[in-house]
Each structure stands twice: as structure tokens, then as C-alpha cells.
Scaffold this motif. Structure first.
Motif, PDB file in Angstrom:
ATOM      1  N   MET A   1      42.920  27.898  80.421  1.00  0.00           N
ATOM      2  CA  MET A   1      42.755  28.893  79.381  1.00  0.00           C
ATOM      3  C   MET A   1      41.834  28.371  78.288  1.00  0.00           C
ATOM      4  N   ASP A   2      41.957  27.083  77.975  1.00  0.00           N
ATOM      5  CA  ASP A   2      41.081  26.508  76.960  1.00  0.00           C
ATOM      6  C   ASP A   2      39.620  26.605  77.393  1.00  0.00           C
ATOM      7  N   GLU A   3      39.353  26.307  78.667  1.00  0.00           N
ATOM      8  CA  GLU A   3      37.981  26.366  79.172  1.00  0.00           C
ATOM      9  C   GLU A   3      37.458  27.798  79.199  1.00  0.00           C
ATOM     10  N   LEU A   4      38.305  28.753  79.543  1.00  0.00           N
ATOM     11  CA  LEU A   4      37.900  30.155  79.526  1.00  0.00           C
ATOM     12  C   LEU A   4      37.546  30.581  78.106  1.00  0.00           C
ATOM     13  N   GLY A   5      38.383  30.236  77.136  1.00  0.00           N
ATOM     14  CA  GLY A   5      38.098  30.561  75.735  1.00  0.00           C
ATOM     15  C   GLY A   5      36.806  29.916  75.260  1.00  0.00           C
ATOM     16  N   ALA A   6      36.564  28.669  75.668  1.00  0.00           N
ATOM     17  CA  ALA A   6      35.326  27.978  75.288  1.00  0.00           C
ATOM     18  C   ALA A   6      34.112  28.654  75.917  1.00  0.00           C
ATOM     19  N   ALA A   7      34.232  29.102  77.165  1.00  0.00           N
ATOM     20  CA  ALA A   7      33.120  29.790  77.825  1.00  0.00           C
ATOM     21  C   ALA A   7      32.800  31.112  77.139  1.00  0.00           C
ATOM     22  N   VAL A   8      33.817  31.835  76.729  1.00  0.00           N
ATOM     23  CA  VAL A   8      33.600  33.100  76.014  1.00  0.00           C
ATOM     24  C   VAL A   8      32.846  32.835  74.712  1.00  0.00           C
ATOM     25  N   THR A   9      33.240  31.810  73.998  1.00  0.00           N
ATOM     26  CA  THR A   9      32.588  31.455  72.739  1.00  0.00           C
ATOM     27  C   THR A   9      31.157  30.964  72.968  1.00  0.00           C
TER      28      THR A   9
ATOM     29  N   GLY B   1      53.222  35.547  76.236  1.00  0.00           N
ATOM     30  CA  GLY B   1      52.758  34.406  77.012  1.00  0.00           C
ATOM     31  C   GLY B   1      52.637  33.158  76.172  1.00  0.00           C
ATOM     32  N   ASP B   2      52.373  32.054  76.859  1.00  0.00           N
ATOM     33  CA  ASP B   2      52.208  30.771  76.186  1.00  0.00           C
ATOM     34  C   ASP B   2      50.786  30.589  75.664  1.00  0.00           C
ATOM     35  N   GLN B   3      49.837  31.206  76.342  1.00  0.00           N
ATOM     36  CA  GLN B   3      48.435  31.069  75.969  1.00  0.00           C
ATOM     37  C   GLN B   3      47.701  32.282  76.510  1.00  0.00           C
ATOM     38  N   ALA B   4      46.742  32.823  75.758  1.00  0.00           N
ATOM     39  CA  ALA B   4      46.028  34.022  76.204  1.00  0.00           C
ATOM     40  C   ALA B   4      44.605  34.032  75.667  1.00  0.00           C
ATOM     41  N   VAL B   5      43.730  34.675  76.427  1.00  0.00           N
ATOM     42  CA  VAL B   5      42.336  34.871  76.050  1.00  0.00           C
ATOM     43  C   VAL B   5      41.966  36.295  76.452  1.00  0.00           C
ATOM     44  N   ALA B   6      41.279  37.000  75.584  1.00  0.00           N
ATOM     45  CA  ALA B   6      40.801  38.341  75.914  1.00  0.00           C
ATOM     46  C   ALA B   6      39.324  38.425  75.541  1.00  0.00           C
TER      47      ALA B   6
ATOM     48  N   GLY C   1      51.962  32.164  81.087  1.00  0.00           N
ATOM     49  CA  GLY C   1      53.319  32.075  80.562  1.00  0.00           C
ATOM     50  C   GLY C   1      54.230  31.341  81.516  1.00  0.00           C
ATOM     51  N   GLY C   2      54.709  30.196  81.103  1.00  0.00           N
ATOM     52  CA  GLY C   2      55.643  29.452  81.908  1.00  0.00           C
ATOM     53  C   GLY C   2      55.036  28.763  83.116  1.00  0.00           C
ATOM     54  N   VAL C   3      53.736  28.905  83.310  1.00  0.00           N
ATOM     55  CA  VAL C   3      53.048  28.284  84.441  1.00  0.00           C
ATOM     56  C   VAL C   3      51.998  27.338  83.885  1.00  0.00           C
ATOM     57  N   ASN C   4      51.969  26.141  84.418  1.00  0.00           N
ATOM     58  CA  ASN C   4      50.962  25.159  84.023  1.00  0.00           C
ATOM     59  C   ASN C   4      50.454  24.511  85.301  1.00  0.00           C
ATOM     60  N   MET C   5      49.257  24.881  85.728  1.00  0.00           N
ATOM     61  CA  MET C   5      48.717  24.396  86.992  1.00  0.00           C
ATOM     62  C   MET C   5      48.531  22.879  87.020  1.00  0.00           C
ATOM     63  N   LEU C   6      48.551  22.229  85.866  1.00  0.00           N
ATOM     64  CA  LEU C   6      48.395  20.784  85.810  1.00  0.00           C
ATOM     65  C   LEU C   6      49.724  20.048  85.927  1.00  0.00           C
ATOM     66  N   ASP C   7      50.821  20.784  85.905  1.00  0.00           N
ATOM     67  CA  ASP C   7      52.156  20.189  85.997  1.00  0.00           C
ATOM     68  C   ASP C   7      52.814  20.670  87.291  1.00  0.00           C
ATOM     69  N   PRO C   8      52.978  19.793  88.298  1.00  0.00           N
ATOM     70  CA  PRO C   8      53.539  20.217  89.586  1.00  0.00           C
ATOM     71  C   PRO C   8      54.906  20.891  89.476  1.00  0.00           C
TER      72      PRO C   8
ATOM     73  N   HIS D   1      55.748  23.000  87.192  1.00  0.00           N
ATOM     74  CA  HIS D   1      55.593  24.326  86.579  1.00  0.00           C
ATOM     75  C   HIS D   1      54.356  25.055  87.083  1.00  0.00           C
ATOM     76  N   ALA D   2      53.897  24.738  88.301  1.00  0.00           N
ATOM     77  CA  ALA D   2      52.651  25.296  88.809  1.00  0.00           C
ATOM     78  C   ALA D   2      52.834  26.597  89.592  1.00  0.00           C
ATOM     79  N   ALA D   3      54.025  26.900  90.022  1.00  0.00           N
ATOM     80  CA  ALA D   3      54.247  28.099  90.830  1.00  0.00           C
ATOM     81  C   ALA D   3      54.331  29.345  89.950  1.00  0.00           C
ATOM     82  N   ILE D   4      53.750  30.421  90.434  1.00  0.00           N
ATOM     83  CA  ILE D   4      53.880  31.709  89.741  1.00  0.00           C
ATOM     84  C   ILE D   4      55.192  32.324  90.220  1.00  0.00           C
ATOM     85  N   PRO D   5      56.088  32.644  89.291  1.00  0.00           N
ATOM     86  CA  PRO D   5      57.389  33.181  89.690  1.00  0.00           C
ATOM     87  C   PRO D   5      57.248  34.469  90.501  1.00  0.00           C
ATOM     88  N   GLU D   6      58.060  34.599  91.533  1.00  0.00           N
ATOM     89  CA  GLU D   6      58.011  35.786  92.387  1.00  0.00           C
ATOM     90  C   GLU D   6      58.239  37.060  91.580  1.00  0.00           C
TER      91      GLU D   6
END
Length: 84
Positions: A1-9, A34-39, A60-67, A69-74
Motif C-alpha cells: 500500500m505504501d508503494e501504491l501511494g508513492a506511485a500515485v504521488t 481497513g488498516d491501510q487504504a489508498v484511493a 485490513g487484517g492481511v499483511n502479505m509480508l507476514d506469513p 497474516h497473509a491469507a485473505i479470509p474466506e
């Protein structure tokens, strides 16, 4: 999300990708949930027409860098599919 926000800027005057031209990138107010968002909104030139496209990314609740917390809840996937 940080990289997406930086790319938008970093691309307010647009960019080219895959043979398409995007003339403008606007940062928009991020959604509150959510925990972090970019629009953002990009304006593309497609067949001589200016096409605005609006996107929001929310984590929200998912962090792809943390094994652990990487799964998207069903339930999230089901809720998204139910809205389609």
C-alpha cells in the motif's frame, strides 16, 4: 500500500503502460475502513476519448509480508462475490 501511494504521488501528470496513455493521476481521500487504504483516479486516453477510472485499495487484517497474516479470509472473498 505504501508503494501504491508513492506511485500515485509520483505520477500526477500521468504515464504510459502497455501502449496506453494515462494523462492524469489524482490522489483521492482514502476509505476509512481497513488498516491501510489508498484511493486514486487516473484519466486514460482510449480511442481519442478521455476515460476516468477510479480505484481504491484497502488492506485490513492481511499483511502479505507476514506469513501468519497473509491469507485473505474466506468471509472477505465471499462478501466480495456476493456483491457482484
Amino acid at each position: 500500500m505504501d508503494e501504491l501511494g508513492a506511485a500515485v504521488t509520483a505520477c500526477p501528470k500521468g504515464f504510459k503502460a502497455l501502449g496506453l496513455t494515462y494523462r492524469k493521476v489524482e490522489k483521492l481521500p482514502a476509505p476509512k475502513p481497513g488498516d491501510q487504504a489508498v484511493a486514486y483516479r487516473i484519466t486514460g486516453d482510449i480511442r481519442k476519448q478521455k476515460i476516468p477510472m477510479t480505484y481504491a485499495g484497502v488492506r485490513g487484517g492481511v499483511n502479505m509480508l507476514d506469513p501468519n497474516h497473509a491469507a485473505i479470509p474466506e468471509a472477505v472473498v465471499k462478501a466480495q462475490l456476493d456483491r457482484l
